[in-house]
Design a protein around this motif. Structure first.
Motif, PDB file in Angstrom:
ATOM      1  N   LEU A 174       0.811  -1.217   0.000  1.00  0.00           N
ATOM      2  CA  LEU A 174       0.000   0.000   0.000  1.00  0.00           C
ATOM      3  C   LEU A 174       0.849   1.273   0.000  1.00  0.00           C
ATOM      4  CD1 LEU A 174      -2.804   1.254   0.071  1.00  0.00           C
ATOM      5  CD2 LEU A 174      -2.727   1.121   2.558  1.00  0.00           C
ATOM      6  N   GLY A 175       1.760   1.379   0.960  1.00  0.00           N
ATOM      7  CA  GLY A 175       2.595   2.578   1.039  1.00  0.00           C
ATOM      8  C   GLY A 175       3.471   2.742  -0.182  1.00  0.00           C
ATOM      9  N   ASP A 176       3.966   1.628  -0.712  1.00  0.00           N
ATOM     10  CA  ASP A 176       4.825   1.688  -1.894  1.00  0.00           C
ATOM     11  C   ASP A 176       4.046   2.161  -3.116  1.00  0.00           C
ATOM     12  OD1 ASP A 176       7.281   0.710  -0.707  1.00  0.00           O
ATOM     13  OD2 ASP A 176       6.258  -1.199  -0.521  1.00  0.00           O
ATOM     14  N   VAL A 177       2.791   1.736  -3.239  1.00  0.00           N
ATOM     15  CA  VAL A 177       1.962   2.209  -4.348  1.00  0.00           C
ATOM     16  C   VAL A 177       1.744   3.715  -4.236  1.00  0.00           C
ATOM     17  CG1 VAL A 177      -0.345   2.092  -5.384  1.00  0.00           C
ATOM     18  CG2 VAL A 177       0.838  -0.015  -4.736  1.00  0.00           C
ATOM     19  N   VAL A 178       1.465   4.190  -3.038  1.00  0.00           N
ATOM     20  CA  VAL A 178       1.282   5.638  -2.828  1.00  0.00           C
ATOM     21  C   VAL A 178       2.549   6.394  -3.234  1.00  0.00           C
ATOM     22  CG1 VAL A 178       0.931   7.433  -1.091  1.00  0.00           C
ATOM     23  CG2 VAL A 178      -0.439   5.355  -1.015  1.00  0.00           C
ATOM     24  N   LEU A 179       3.704   5.819  -2.943  1.00  0.00           N
ATOM     25  CA  LEU A 179       4.970   6.482  -3.248  1.00  0.00           C
ATOM     26  C   LEU A 179       5.308   6.483  -4.743  1.00  0.00           C
ATOM     27  CD1 LEU A 179       7.129   5.261  -0.226  1.00  0.00           C
ATOM     28  CD2 LEU A 179       6.170   7.533  -0.594  1.00  0.00           C
ATOM     29  N   THR A 180       4.480   5.833  -5.560  1.00  0.00           N
ATOM     30  CA  THR A 180       4.671   5.908  -7.009  1.00  0.00           C
ATOM     31  C   THR A 180       3.835   7.021  -7.643  1.00  0.00           C
ATOM     32  OG1 THR A 180       2.891   4.336  -7.582  1.00  0.00           O
ATOM     33  CG2 THR A 180       5.077   3.416  -7.110  1.00  0.00           C
ATOM     34  N   THR A 181       2.983   7.686  -6.876  1.00  0.00           N
ATOM     35  CA  THR A 181       2.112   8.709  -7.478  1.00  0.00           C
ATOM     36  C   THR A 181       2.884   9.889  -8.090  1.00  0.00           C
ATOM     37  OG1 THR A 181       1.697   9.698  -5.283  1.00  0.00           O
ATOM     38  CG2 THR A 181       0.097   8.089  -6.097  1.00  0.00           C
ATOM     39  N   PRO A 182       4.079  10.259  -7.606  1.00  0.00           N
ATOM     40  CA  PRO A 182       4.840  11.286  -8.331  1.00  0.00           C
ATOM     41  C   PRO A 182       5.239  10.844  -9.747  1.00  0.00           C
ATOM     42  CG  PRO A 182       5.595  11.169  -6.068  1.00  0.00           C
ATOM     43  CD  PRO A 182       4.691   9.990  -6.284  1.00  0.00           C
ATOM     44  N   VAL A 183       5.425   9.544  -9.948  1.00  0.00           N
ATOM     45  CA  VAL A 183       5.714   9.025 -11.286  1.00  0.00           C
ATOM     46  C   VAL A 183       4.502   9.243 -12.192  1.00  0.00           C
ATOM     47  CG1 VAL A 183       6.130   6.910 -12.619  1.00  0.00           C
ATOM     48  CG2 VAL A 183       7.409   7.338 -10.509  1.00  0.00           C
ATOM     49  N   LEU A 184       3.308   8.997 -11.659  1.00  0.00           N
ATOM     50  CA  LEU A 184       2.083   9.183 -12.438  1.00  0.00           C
ATOM     51  C   LEU A 184       1.913  10.645 -12.843  1.00  0.00           C
ATOM     52  CD1 LEU A 184      -0.283   6.934 -10.296  1.00  0.00           C
ATOM     53  CD2 LEU A 184       0.817   6.340 -12.470  1.00  0.00           C
ATOM     54  N   ARG A 185       2.197  11.550 -11.912  1.00  0.00           N
ATOM     55  CA  ARG A 185       2.077  12.982 -12.226  1.00  0.00           C
ATOM     56  C   ARG A 185       3.070  13.383 -13.316  1.00  0.00           C
ATOM     57  NH1 ARG A 185       2.175  14.778  -7.491  1.00  0.00           N
ATOM     58  NH2 ARG A 185       4.414  15.039  -7.289  1.00  0.00           N
ATOM     59  N   ALA A 186       4.294  12.901 -13.229  1.00  0.00           N
ATOM     60  CA  ALA A 186       5.306  13.236 -14.227  1.00  0.00           C
ATOM     61  C   ALA A 186       4.907  12.701 -15.603  1.00  0.00           C
ATOM     62  CB  ALA A 186       6.660  12.672 -13.805  1.00  0.00           C
ATOM     63  N   LEU A 187       4.375  11.476 -15.644  1.00  0.00           N
ATOM     64  CA  LEU A 187       3.936  10.905 -16.911  1.00  0.00           C
ATOM     65  C   LEU A 187       2.771  11.688 -17.501  1.00  0.00           C
ATOM     66  CD1 LEU A 187       4.150   7.102 -16.058  1.00  0.00           C
ATOM     67  CD2 LEU A 187       5.515   8.300 -17.772  1.00  0.00           C
ATOM     68  N   ARG A 188       1.831  12.090 -16.663  1.00  0.00           N
ATOM     69  CA  ARG A 188       0.682  12.845 -17.159  1.00  0.00           C
ATOM     70  C   ARG A 188       1.115  14.194 -17.724  1.00  0.00           C
ATOM     71  NH1 ARG A 188      -3.004  11.105 -19.270  1.00  0.00           N
ATOM     72  NH2 ARG A 188      -4.032  10.022 -17.544  1.00  0.00           N
ATOM     73  N   GLN A 189       2.064  14.844 -17.074  1.00  0.00           N
ATOM     74  CA  GLN A 189       2.532  16.130 -17.585  1.00  0.00           C
ATOM     75  C   GLN A 189       3.288  15.963 -18.896  1.00  0.00           C
ATOM     76  OE1 GLN A 189       4.567  18.649 -14.784  1.00  0.00           O
ATOM     77  NE2 GLN A 189       2.950  18.508 -13.249  1.00  0.00           N
ATOM     78  N   ALA A 190       4.027  14.868 -19.017  1.00  0.00           N
ATOM     79  CA  ALA A 190       4.800  14.640 -20.238  1.00  0.00           C
ATOM     80  C   ALA A 190       3.923  14.157 -21.388  1.00  0.00           C
ATOM     81  CB  ALA A 190       5.908  13.629 -19.970  1.00  0.00           C
TER      82      ALA A 190
END
Length: 201
Positions: free
Chosen positions: A15-31
């Motif tokens: 659970l915590g590790d999945v939450v810690l991947t959300t900055p990756v999702l934001r970077a991908l969405r911006q790109a």
């Protein structure tokens, strides 16, 4: 990079590790603002992304049911992903992406698993937190970081439940609330009790 229309991110657990991947999702969405972004994880960890604004599709697996992984692999194949990013890096996650047939598969330089990736991320020795570690996977794609802040999104029903629950405890949303979750699945991830005590004080 202009060809990335369908992107898969995978972090099977926890659970915590999945939450810690959300900055990756934001970077991908911006790109890639027009891309479809899917996320592959095990239940119940996947549920934390059910309302995330940067996730368009969820692909679930159940670690206790082997057939569930077969259907997850079929879900990956149906997605026809241009690129799949493995942020977990265990043999099962690497094999899932390989069998899923993503055109480009990005993963870290782990022994054995690296043979299943088309793009291998070399880990440097510099100390880094988990978010910085995950963001390294975007470097071969030329995707810059969009910050280290994590993001959780909730539904109106979940907000209403939380407000009612806190109301029963005499708390309201207008007040600052600090929650300490003193535990973890793995002993190696558990903080010392006296440190939790000091933090709570």
């Amino acid at each position: 990079m202009d060809d990335y229309r369908h992107i898969l991110v995978s972090r099977l657990r926890f659970l915590g590790d999945v939450v810690l991947t959300t900055p990756v999702l934001r970077a991908l969405r911006q790109a890639f603002p027009q891309a479809t972004i899917a996320y592959l994880a095990e239940n119940p960890y996947l549920e934390v992304l059910a309302h995330h604004p940067h996730v368009d599709e969820l692909i679930s697996a159940d670690r206790n049911k082997h057939l569930s992984y077969f259907f997850a692999m079929l879900g990956v194949r149906r997605g026809r992903f241009d690129v799949a990013i493995d942020l977990f890096g265990n043999p099962r996650s690497a094999l899932l992406l390989w069998l899923g047939g993503a055109r480009q598969r990005v993963g870290f330089d782990y022994r054995g698993r690296r043979l299943l990736y088309t793009t291998v991320v070399r880990r440097d020795a510099r100390p880094k937190n988990a978010i910085e570690f995950h963001l390294q996977a975007l470097q071969p794609l030329g995707v810059p970081s969009a910050g280290l802040e994590t993001h959780l999104a909730t539904s109106p029903d979940e907000d209403a439940w939380a407000e009612a629950f806190l109301g029963e405890k005499g708390l309201v949303f207008s007040q600052p609330i600090a929650v300490v979750h003193a535990g973890a699945s793995w002993p190696a991830k558990r903080w010392l009790p006296e440190r939790f005590s000091e933090l709570a004080r």
